[in-house]
Design a protein around this motif. Structure first.
Motif, PDB file in Angstrom:
ATOM      1  N   ASP A 125     -85.971 -42.014 -18.656  1.00  0.00           N
ATOM      2  CA  ASP A 125     -85.436 -42.519 -19.932  1.00  0.00           C
ATOM      3  C   ASP A 125     -83.914 -42.557 -19.952  1.00  0.00           C
ATOM      4  O   ASP A 125     -83.308 -42.881 -20.970  1.00  0.00           O
ATOM      5  CB  ASP A 125     -85.955 -41.677 -21.098  1.00  0.00           C
ATOM      6  N   GLY A 126     -83.294 -42.227 -18.816  1.00  0.00           N
ATOM      7  CA  GLY A 126     -81.836 -42.286 -18.721  1.00  0.00           C
ATOM      8  C   GLY A 126     -81.136 -40.976 -18.976  1.00  0.00           C
ATOM      9  O   GLY A 126     -79.904 -40.885 -18.810  1.00  0.00           O
ATOM     10  N   THR A 127     -81.849 -39.927 -19.339  1.00  0.00           N
ATOM     11  CA  THR A 127     -81.234 -38.632 -19.595  1.00  0.00           C
ATOM     12  C   THR A 127     -80.692 -38.047 -18.292  1.00  0.00           C
ATOM     13  O   THR A 127     -81.444 -37.789 -17.351  1.00  0.00           O
ATOM     14  CB  THR A 127     -82.243 -37.651 -20.211  1.00  0.00           C
ATOM     15  N   SER A 128     -79.381 -37.845 -18.241  1.00  0.00           N
ATOM     16  CA  SER A 128     -78.748 -37.314 -17.031  1.00  0.00           C
ATOM     17  C   SER A 128     -78.849 -35.792 -17.003  1.00  0.00           C
ATOM     18  O   SER A 128     -78.604 -35.128 -18.009  1.00  0.00           O
ATOM     19  CB  SER A 128     -77.278 -37.738 -16.973  1.00  0.00           C
ATOM     20  N   VAL A 129     -79.223 -35.258 -15.848  1.00  0.00           N
ATOM     21  CA  VAL A 129     -79.326 -33.807 -15.685  1.00  0.00           C
ATOM     22  C   VAL A 129     -78.218 -33.292 -14.772  1.00  0.00           C
ATOM     23  O   VAL A 129     -77.533 -32.327 -15.090  1.00  0.00           O
ATOM     24  CB  VAL A 129     -80.704 -33.408 -15.121  1.00  0.00           C
ATOM     25  N   LEU A 130     -78.042 -33.935 -13.625  1.00  0.00           N
ATOM     26  CA  LEU A 130     -77.001 -33.560 -12.669  1.00  0.00           C
ATOM     27  C   LEU A 130     -76.235 -34.807 -12.267  1.00  0.00           C
ATOM     28  O   LEU A 130     -76.814 -35.888 -12.147  1.00  0.00           O
ATOM     29  CB  LEU A 130     -77.611 -32.903 -11.425  1.00  0.00           C
ATOM     30  N   ASP A 131     -74.941 -34.639 -12.035  1.00  0.00           N
ATOM     31  CA  ASP A 131     -74.098 -35.785 -11.699  1.00  0.00           C
ATOM     32  C   ASP A 131     -73.096 -35.387 -10.625  1.00  0.00           C
ATOM     33  O   ASP A 131     -72.181 -34.607 -10.873  1.00  0.00           O
ATOM     34  CB  ASP A 131     -73.368 -36.293 -12.944  1.00  0.00           C
ATOM     35  N   ASP A 132     -73.315 -35.882  -9.405  1.00  0.00           N
ATOM     36  CA  ASP A 132     -72.383 -35.694  -8.279  1.00  0.00           C
ATOM     37  C   ASP A 132     -72.145 -34.209  -7.990  1.00  0.00           C
ATOM     38  O   ASP A 132     -71.012 -33.760  -7.856  1.00  0.00           O
ATOM     39  CB  ASP A 132     -71.062 -36.409  -8.579  1.00  0.00           C
ATOM     40  N   LEU A 133     -73.235 -33.456  -7.867  1.00  0.00           N
ATOM     41  CA  LEU A 133     -73.138 -32.015  -7.619  1.00  0.00           C
ATOM     42  C   LEU A 133     -73.032 -31.742  -6.128  1.00  0.00           C
ATOM     43  O   LEU A 133     -73.844 -32.207  -5.331  1.00  0.00           O
ATOM     44  CB  LEU A 133     -74.373 -31.298  -8.190  1.00  0.00           C
ATOM     45  N   ASP A 134     -72.026 -30.967  -5.746  1.00  0.00           N
ATOM     46  CA  ASP A 134     -71.896 -30.444  -4.381  1.00  0.00           C
ATOM     47  C   ASP A 134     -72.225 -28.957  -4.431  1.00  0.00           C
ATOM     48  O   ASP A 134     -71.684 -28.218  -5.258  1.00  0.00           O
ATOM     49  CB  ASP A 134     -70.481 -30.644  -3.838  1.00  0.00           C
ATOM     50  N   LEU A 135     -73.102 -28.505  -3.541  1.00  0.00           N
ATOM     51  CA  LEU A 135     -73.562 -27.117  -3.592  1.00  0.00           C
ATOM     52  C   LEU A 135     -73.941 -26.651  -2.201  1.00  0.00           C
ATOM     53  O   LEU A 135     -74.638 -27.347  -1.465  1.00  0.00           O
ATOM     54  CB  LEU A 135     -74.777 -27.001  -4.520  1.00  0.00           C
ATOM     55  N   THR A 136     -73.475 -25.469  -1.847  1.00  0.00           N
ATOM     56  CA  THR A 136     -73.863 -24.823  -0.604  1.00  0.00           C
ATOM     57  C   THR A 136     -74.448 -23.465  -0.940  1.00  0.00           C
ATOM     58  O   THR A 136     -73.761 -22.616  -1.509  1.00  0.00           O
ATOM     59  CB  THR A 136     -72.654 -24.655   0.339  1.00  0.00           C
ATOM     60  N   VAL A 137     -75.723 -23.271  -0.621  1.00  0.00           N
ATOM     61  CA  VAL A 137     -76.407 -22.010  -0.925  1.00  0.00           C
ATOM     62  C   VAL A 137     -76.410 -21.159   0.331  1.00  0.00           C
ATOM     63  O   VAL A 137     -76.990 -21.554   1.345  1.00  0.00           O
ATOM     64  CB  VAL A 137     -77.854 -22.253  -1.403  1.00  0.00           C
ATOM     65  N   PRO A 138     -75.808 -19.979   0.302  1.00  0.00           N
ATOM     66  CA  PRO A 138     -75.772 -19.130   1.494  1.00  0.00           C
ATOM     67  C   PRO A 138     -77.082 -18.383   1.689  1.00  0.00           C
ATOM     68  O   PRO A 138     -77.951 -18.359   0.806  1.00  0.00           O
ATOM     69  CB  PRO A 138     -74.626 -18.161   1.181  1.00  0.00           C
ATOM     70  N   SER A 139     -77.245 -17.766   2.843  1.00  0.00           N
ATOM     71  CA  SER A 139     -78.403 -16.916   3.075  1.00  0.00           C
ATOM     72  C   SER A 139     -78.264 -15.652   2.237  1.00  0.00           C
ATOM     73  O   SER A 139     -77.208 -15.344   1.699  1.00  0.00           O
ATOM     74  CB  SER A 139     -78.522 -16.569   4.555  1.00  0.00           C
ATOM     75  N   GLY A 140     -79.361 -14.907   2.111  1.00  0.00           N
ATOM     76  CA  GLY A 140     -79.370 -13.750   1.228  1.00  0.00           C
ATOM     77  C   GLY A 140     -79.967 -14.106  -0.118  1.00  0.00           C
ATOM     78  O   GLY A 140     -80.565 -15.170  -0.300  1.00  0.00           O
ATOM     79  N   ARG A 141     -79.789 -13.226  -1.097  1.00  0.00           N
ATOM     80  CA  ARG A 141     -80.417 -13.382  -2.418  1.00  0.00           C
ATOM     81  C   ARG A 141     -79.400 -13.901  -3.433  1.00  0.00           C
ATOM     82  O   ARG A 141     -78.364 -13.274  -3.663  1.00  0.00           O
ATOM     83  CB  ARG A 141     -80.993 -12.042  -2.884  1.00  0.00           C
ATOM     84  N   THR A 142     -79.728 -15.034  -4.053  1.00  0.00           N
ATOM     85  CA  THR A 142     -78.872 -15.667  -5.048  1.00  0.00           C
ATOM     86  C   THR A 142     -79.608 -15.762  -6.378  1.00  0.00           C
ATOM     87  O   THR A 142     -80.755 -16.219  -6.423  1.00  0.00           O
ATOM     88  CB  THR A 142     -78.462 -17.084  -4.603  1.00  0.00           C
ATOM     89  N   GLY A 143     -78.975 -15.333  -7.455  1.00  0.00           N
ATOM     90  CA  GLY A 143     -79.506 -15.518  -8.797  1.00  0.00           C
ATOM     91  C   GLY A 143     -78.866 -16.735  -9.431  1.00  0.00           C
ATOM     92  O   GLY A 143     -77.634 -16.805  -9.552  1.00  0.00           O
TER      93      GLY A 143
END
Length: 539
Positions: A23-41
């Motif tokens: 329906d056109g609802t934007s959730v994320l826009d041009d997101l850059d993300l690096t998730v490291p190893s280990g536990r992330t909240g």
């Protein structure tokens, strides 16, 4: 201190990731993300896109733009872990084919396809029993069906399947929803011992204390905070306090610049009047007076320009300071005024036998504005009892007598039509309400403008809870008995506080099933009704 990235080796990487619903609802826009190893909240406000991001990472959703790169397999435990009731446990664990081939080989069937299906997994049954036992599901036989399992047991069974699959990265979306205290501790232990990359979305503070770092998804960007949730809270609180001090200083600067500009204009006006008077009275030669007047005008213009520039700069600094202050909205819940006299019987249960063998012997009555907590292990029948009281299920035996109007907010929030908008869903429950009244009510639940016109199927867990609660509370007649099944499951902490405040002020009767002990303590529970699960066969 917060940072925009992490130097730990990467297991998951997103580049230019964008996503919008049909329906056109934007959730994320041009997101850059690096998730490291280990536990992330992974934390953020309801509707910020946390669950959507996890689904994008696993490939369940296709991004509108950008890419996801993963090192190894990714497993995800969804927020609402629903299993087909006809499945056997080994099918839910994903080992049915391997197990069948193993049994065929044990019977002496030497077909090549059996050995191919088993591969190197000759100990699959032992590992399955170990994974089930680790999570408190040792009573489940691999040939049992899951039809009689509770919501919490379904969550743990799905997690057991992931532990068996041993993915390189494990994504958990609100994993402690529906889990009793013992089951939560088993899940905590599984998180503590997980050897690879783990990302957990949760509002469970104890679980978030077990992570190595916090990633906050806010306004389409991720900011990293080293340490568990308590460290994140301290940093955010200190940053917020500093931002508010900066705002106060910037406001004072704007007031000072305004005052100095006004004073300068007064001085210049006074000087201009004096010069004009000198000119008119021939106090000095006209040529000298004209030169002084011209010089004064030039000086006045420069001074006004300087003062106006300083005021503009002060206003810009104020704007930047205001933007740095968090303005996290929380829902504003106002329960209807439905006082119930202390002696009035609102609910009577007599010699009740529920589906799956749960029994309540004798009479159980709820009178006046009582607040009853349904407690018990996963599988004890709390949700089944609430659904029976609400009239969704028929009791096997016994009597359920409801004496007053009631409203039921189920655990799975299936009161909403996914194809209808939020506004349309609320209108179904309140056909007499005007569109303006519906939109005014929805605004209190943070559905303003176009957000109220989103389809229910596109909502996050927390947004879905808000929409369902708004629909039920606007319905007529106003409820004198509220039935709530794990109401804090999908709410952020600010919304939990708002719900708590509303329930504290509610003057009707309340029956709530919850494993959230701090929440139960905060709403003034007057009585606990403990349900015990029926005896099981291991099968």
């Amino acid at each position: 201190m917060p940072s925009s990235s992490s130097s730990t080796p990467s297991a998951l990487t997103c580049t230019g990731l964008s996503f919008a619903w049909p329906d056109g609802t934007s959730v994320l826009d041009d997101l850059d993300l690096t998730v490291p190893s280990g536990r992330t909240g992974l934390v953020g406000r309801n509707g910020s896109g946390k669950s959507t991001l996890l689904r994008l990472l696993t490939g369940e959703l296709a991004p509108s733009a950008g890419s996801v790169h993963a090192v190894g397999e990714i497993g995800r435990l969804p927020q609402d872990a629903v299993l087909d009731t006809a499945l056997r446990v080994d099918e839910a664990l994903g080992i049915a084919a391997t197990r069948a081939a193993l049994h065929a080989v044990e019977r002496g069937e030497a077909a090549e396809e059996h050995f191919t299906a088993v591969g190197d997994d000759w100990d699959v049954e032992e590992r399955a029993h170990a994974a089930l036992g680790q999570l408190g599901l040792g009573h489940l036989g691999l040939d049992r069906t899951v039809g009689e399992m509770s919501g919490g047991e379904c969550v743990l069974l799905r997690l057991a399947a992931l532990l068996l699959a041993r993915p390189a990265a494990l994504l958990l979306d609100e994993p402690t929803n529906n889990l009793d205290l013992e089951a939560r501790h088993r899940l905590y232990a599984a998180v503590d011992s997980w050897p690879g990359t783990l990302v957990v979305v949760s509002h469970d503070r104890e679980l978030l204390e077990r992570v190595d770092r916090i990633a906050e998804l806010r306004d389409g960007e991720v900011v990293w905070y080293g340490g568990p949730y308590s460290v994140y809270e301290e940093i955010v609180a200190a940053t917020q306090e500093a931002a508010e001090r900066t705002v106060r200083a910037a406001e004072a600067d704007v007031r000072r610049q305004r005052r100095e500009l006004a004073e300068a204009q007064q001085k210049l006006s006074k000087r201009k009047r004096y010069g004009q008077k000198s000119y008119d009275n021939n106090v000095v030669p006209r040529i000298v007076a004209q030169e002084r007047k011209r010089a004064a005008q030039v000086s006045a213009g420069k001074h006004r320009t300087l003062q106006a520039q300083r005021l503009t700069e002060a206003r810009e600094r104020l704007g930047e300071a205001v933007e740095a202050v968090r303005d996290d909205d929380a829902i504003r819940i106002e329960l209807p005024h439905t006082a119930v006299p202390p002696g009035r019987e609102v609910l009577l249960l007599r010699d009740l036998t529920l589906r799956h063998g749960v029994r309540l012997e004798g009479e159980t009555a709820v009178r006046g504005p009582e607040r009853v907590a349904l407690v018990g292990r996963n599988g004890a029948g709390k949700s089944t009892l609430l659904r029976t009281i609400a009239g969704e299920l028929e009791p096997v035996a016994g009597q359920v007598a409801v004496r007053v109007p009631l409203r039921f907010l189920p655990q799975r929030l299936d009161v909403l039509d996914d194809e209808a908008t939020v506004t349309e869903n609320v209108a179904r429950f309140a056909p007499e309400a005007t569109p303006n009244r519906i939109r005014a009510r929805l605004a209190r639940f943070l559905f303003r403008g176009a957000k109220a016109d989103r389809r229910a199927g596109t909502l996050s867990g927390g947004e879905r809870f808000r929409a369902a609660l708004a629909a039920l509370l606007l319905a007529e007649p106003a409820p004198q008995l509220l039935l709530l099944d794990e109401p804090t499951n999908n709410l952020d902490l600010a919304s939990v506080r708002s719900l708590t405040a509303a329930l504290e002020a509610y003057e009707g009767a309340l029956v709530v099933a919850s494993h959230d002990e701090p929440f139960l303590a905060s709403i003034g529970i007057t009585r606990r009704l403990t349900l015990n699960p029926p005896a099981r066969n291991s099968g």
